[in-house]
Design an enzyme around this catalytic site. Structure first.
Site, PDB file in Angstrom:
ATOM      1  N   GLU A 108      13.863   0.770   5.419  1.00 27.67           N
ATOM      2  CA  GLU A 108      14.796   1.061   4.321  1.00 27.67           C
ATOM      3  C   GLU A 108      15.107   2.562   4.287  1.00 27.67           C
ATOM      4  OE1 GLU A 108      11.968  -0.787   4.166  1.00 27.67           O
ATOM      5  OE2 GLU A 108      11.807  -1.749   2.204  1.00 27.67           O
TER       6      GLU A 108
ATOM      7  N   GLY B  62      -0.228   6.151   0.972  1.00 28.83           N
ATOM      8  CA  GLY B  62       1.139   6.308   0.447  1.00 28.83           C
ATOM      9  C   GLY B  62       1.179   6.292  -1.076  1.00 28.83           C
ATOM     10  N   ARG B  63       0.504   5.323  -1.689  1.00 33.33           N
ATOM     11  CA  ARG B  63       0.593   5.214  -3.151  1.00 33.33           C
ATOM     12  C   ARG B  63      -0.255   6.253  -3.874  1.00 33.33           C
ATOM     13  NH1 ARG B  63      -1.274   0.892  -0.708  1.00 33.33           N
ATOM     14  NH2 ARG B  63      -3.471   0.286  -0.902  1.00 33.33           N
TER      15      ARG B  63
ATOM     16  N   HIS C  22      11.431  -6.011 -28.244  1.00 30.31           N
ATOM     17  CA  HIS C  22      12.641  -6.822 -28.416  1.00 30.31           C
ATOM     18  C   HIS C  22      12.936  -7.643 -27.173  1.00 30.31           C
ATOM     19  CE1 HIS C  22      13.181  -4.747 -32.188  1.00 30.31           C
ATOM     20  NE2 HIS C  22      12.861  -3.650 -31.535  1.00 30.31           N
TER      21      HIS C  22
ATOM     22  N   LYS D 289       7.764  -7.378   6.776  1.00 33.36           N
ATOM     23  CA  LYS D 289       8.525  -6.382   7.554  1.00 33.36           C
ATOM     24  C   LYS D 289       8.848  -6.941   8.937  1.00 33.36           C
ATOM     25  CE  LYS D 289       6.305  -2.316   5.490  1.00 33.36           C
ATOM     26  NZ  LYS D 289       5.434  -1.162   5.728  1.00 33.36           N
TER      27      LYS D 289
ATOM     28  N   LYS E 182       5.666   8.551   4.764  1.00 32.51           N
ATOM     29  CA  LYS E 182       4.401   8.889   5.418  1.00 32.51           C
ATOM     30  C   LYS E 182       4.448   8.467   6.892  1.00 32.51           C
ATOM     31  CE  LYS E 182      -0.489   8.166   5.531  1.00 32.51           C
ATOM     32  NZ  LYS E 182      -1.648   7.372   5.160  1.00 32.51           N
TER      33      LYS E 182
ATOM     34  N   GLU F 280      -0.808  -3.258  -5.104  1.00 35.20           N
ATOM     35  CA  GLU F 280      -0.884  -3.033  -3.663  1.00 35.20           C
ATOM     36  C   GLU F 280      -2.322  -2.678  -3.266  1.00 35.20           C
ATOM     37  OE1 GLU F 280       2.563  -1.551  -0.920  1.00 35.20           O
ATOM     38  OE2 GLU F 280       1.349   0.195  -1.346  1.00 35.20           O
TER      39      GLU F 280
HETATM   40  O1  F6P Z   1       5.252  -1.286   2.469  1.00 34.72           O
HETATM   41  C1  F6P Z   1       4.377  -0.697   1.606  1.00 34.72           C
HETATM   42  C2  F6P Z   1       4.242   0.739   1.911  1.00 34.72           C
HETATM   43  O2  F6P Z   1       3.559   0.856   3.090  1.00 34.72           O
HETATM   44  C3  F6P Z   1       3.549   1.530   0.804  1.00 34.72           C
HETATM   45  O3  F6P Z   1       2.188   1.514   0.880  1.00 34.72           O
HETATM   46  C4  F6P Z   1       4.156   2.876   0.966  1.00 34.72           C
HETATM   47  O4  F6P Z   1       4.005   3.640  -0.186  1.00 34.72           O
HETATM   48  C5  F6P Z   1       5.593   2.522   1.258  1.00 34.72           C
HETATM   49  O5  F6P Z   1       5.513   1.347   2.050  1.00 34.72           O
HETATM   50  C6  F6P Z   1       6.387   3.587   1.967  1.00 34.72           C
HETATM   51  O6  F6P Z   1       5.832   3.906   3.200  1.00 34.72           O
HETATM   52  P1  F6P Z   1       6.260   5.209   3.971  1.00 34.72           P
HETATM   53  O7  F6P Z   1       5.908   6.394   3.106  1.00 34.72           O
HETATM   54  O8  F6P Z   1       5.478   5.191   5.244  1.00 34.72           O
HETATM   55  O9  F6P Z   1       7.739   5.142   4.208  1.00 34.72           O
END
Ligand code: F6P
Length: 531
Positions: A208, A263-264, A380, A492, A202, A349
């Site tokens: 990452e 995002g979520r 289990h 971060k 987003k 979150e």
């Molecule tokens: O670090 C958490 C977060 O901001 C989430 O809310 C989000 O889903 C994820 O990182 C990924 O963010 P992006 O879609 O901006 O890469």
């Protein structure tokens, strides 16, 4: 949790019920199963095995009323800036609303959502038909979705859950982890010239994802024959088109997601592209329409029949009045193995907060720790603790009754095991005679069962929507903002300063001694100064 009087009364009810065996609540109310089972959009929610009675439930619903949940639901759907700390609406519901049937979401949001769906559809159709192909005119055989958190968990869950719908030969892969070994392992089996990467972010700023994107570019650069254009192999899904373009993605390959989708909550946007690619656009639409059915229910059903309200308030009862600090999610459906992790992000979150909407510290608990795994594996591993441990952990069991493709004997056992776990949690065996001490199970441990006839795109959509709205109901009662996530930002920032430290010749003096010592050993290993 505004009304002290109401909350005080609920604490009293909790004390009164403390020593009442849950099974006795069934004898006290012959209609308990139907009184405590709720139905909408193909889902059934049975909360009868929780420690609560009609009086508790109606008092919890009064609390809902006093916290203005109905009004807040209207705000959510009407595009009010419910995400107060980021001053924007949270309109994931607009992504699954259709312009002909629903008039509650402001038209401009629906129009934006429809426009992005049209772009998604034409891209997906072109890829499935082979019209969009590589420079040699071949179809892409493999699609790798690079993304983390909300840009990974929803699409991954849906791809696994809807396996039965398979209609295309495109292989979908997910690259979420930073671990270089995961990258190497994944690409080692991929045909470079027939692989398309979807960079899903987003913000287009998540380190990452950007790292994996860089490695994917390097990998393709080193393997593609010259005439193939690298740019053809990348699509971006983002709310920040400018950043994606600056990072080298072709403008025509950028699918925008609206800024007003968290995002979520973004699986309903173009982030859901793997679903449409793998199973076809119709399946993706069915998934959205299942969620829309539950949205309609949430917006219109009376509180006492409203699934997200009931599920949310049973959770608040267990957390704030019966002092449970965690919630286990156990789907008895292998295709839903990723659901616990998906709900972990959604609930923790969203509602892992200790500050109220106006920034003051709250003096009650918010989201419990959400965790889990699929049954019967869970039986289990951790179920022992659920049955005999010192913590009381409520469980949400998720069960799809019909077997996917035959294998009915397996399914009989799945159903039996799920029901057995919930029954054993409630009953224990202490009432039986002659049980040796160490074999005694006290029972009286609460659980809910969410069941459906069959897991399909619509019921999956409804299930996710149910939990999204449950989270919203709880946030309203806890008076917190479920749509921001400031807690993740500090980590971060620290990671980026530690990377600078790792990259520099000298050591910065700002780190604590523990961090500094590990960085120093790491640098020594990298340079071969120690082994
Ligand atoms: O670090 C958490 C977060 O901001 C989430 O809310 C989000 O889903 C994820 O990182 C990924 O963010 P992006 O879609 O901006 O890469």
């Amino acid at each position: 949790m505004k009304s002290k009087k109401q909350v005080g009364q609920l604490h009293e009810y909790a004390r009164d019920l403390q020593n009442t065996p849950i099974i006795e609540l069934f004898s006290a109310d012959p209609n308990r199963v139907s009184d405590f089972t709720f139905e909408a959009a193909g889902l059934f929610l049975d909360v009868s095995k929780n420690r609560l009675n009609k009086q508790t439930l109606s008092s919890l619903l009064e609390l809902v009323d006093k916290c203005h949940v109905k009004e807040k639901i209207a705000d959510l759907f009407n595009g009010v800036h419910v995400n107060v700390t980021e001053d924007r609406p949270a309109l994931h519901v607009a992504l699954r609303a259709s312009s002909d049937t629903e008039s509650w979401v402001p038209k401009n949001f629906i129009a934006e959502a429809e426009e992005s769906k049209l772009r998604l559809k034409s891209l997906v159709d072109a890829m499935r038909s082979g019209e969009k192909c590589n420079d040699d005119g071949e179809r892409f055989s493999d699609v790798v979705m690079i993304g983390v958190g909300g840009s990974n968990l929803g699409p991954k869950l849906a791809i696994e859950a809807l396996r039965e719908e398979e209609t295309s030969a495109i292989n979908i892969h997910f690259l979420d982890h930073l671990d270089g070994e995961k990258f190497r392992n994944l690409v080692s089996s991929l045909p470079p010239h027939k692989t398309l990467f979807v960079v899903a972010s987003k913000s287009f700023g998540t380190s990452e994802t950007l790292r994996n994107y860089e490695s994917a570019r390097d990998w393709l650069k080193s393997r593609l024959i010259e005439k193939t254009s690298l740019k053809n192999h990348f699509i971006a899904i983002t709310a920040n088109g400018a950043k994606a373009k600056a990072a080298g993605i072709n403008e025509g390959n950028i699918l925008k997601i609206p800024d007003w989708v968290g995002g979520r909550y973004s699986v309903w946007s173009a982030m859901g592209i793997p679903i449409a690619l793998k199973y076809g656009y119709r399946v993706y639409e069915d998934f959205l329409s299942g969620a829309a059915l539950l949205d309609h229910h949430f917006r219109t059903a009376p509180l006492e029949k409203n699934l997200p309200v009931i599920l949310g308030m049973v959770g608040i009862w267990n957390t704030n009045f019966l002092q449970s600090s965690s919630l286990a999610i156990i789907p008895y459906e292998h295709r839903l193995s990723s659901l616990p992790m998906y709900l972990q992000q959604l609930e923790m979150e969203s509602n892992g907060k200790s500050l109220s909407l106006d920034g003051a510290a709250i003096d009650y608990h918010s989201a419990p720790v959400t965790w889990g795994a699929s049954g019967t594996d869970a039986q289990h591993s951790f179920c022992q603790l659920l049955h005999q441990g010192t913590h009381q952990i409520p469980v949400d069991f998720i069960l799809a009754l019909k077997a996917p493709l035959g294998y009915e004997k397996h399914q009989d056992m799945i159903v039996a095991n799920c029901l057995a776990q919930s029954r054993a949690l409630m009953l224990g065996n202490e009432r039986e005679n002659n049980i040796e001490n160490h074999k005694k199970l006290r029972g009286d441990r609460p659980s809910s069962i969410i069941y459906m006839d069959k897991l399909h795109p619509k019921t999956l959509g409804a299930l996710i929507s149910l939990y999204e709205h449950k989270t919203f109901v709880q946030s309203t009662v806890w008076n917190i903002n479920p749509f921001d996530q400031w807690g993740v930002e500090l980590g971060k920032a620290f990671a980026s300063s530690i990377i600078n430290d790792i990259d520099s010749e000298t050591s910065c003096n700002q780190n604590d001694p523990s961090t500094a010592a590990i960085i120093s050993r790491y640098k020594a290993l990298k340079t071969g100064r120690c082994t």
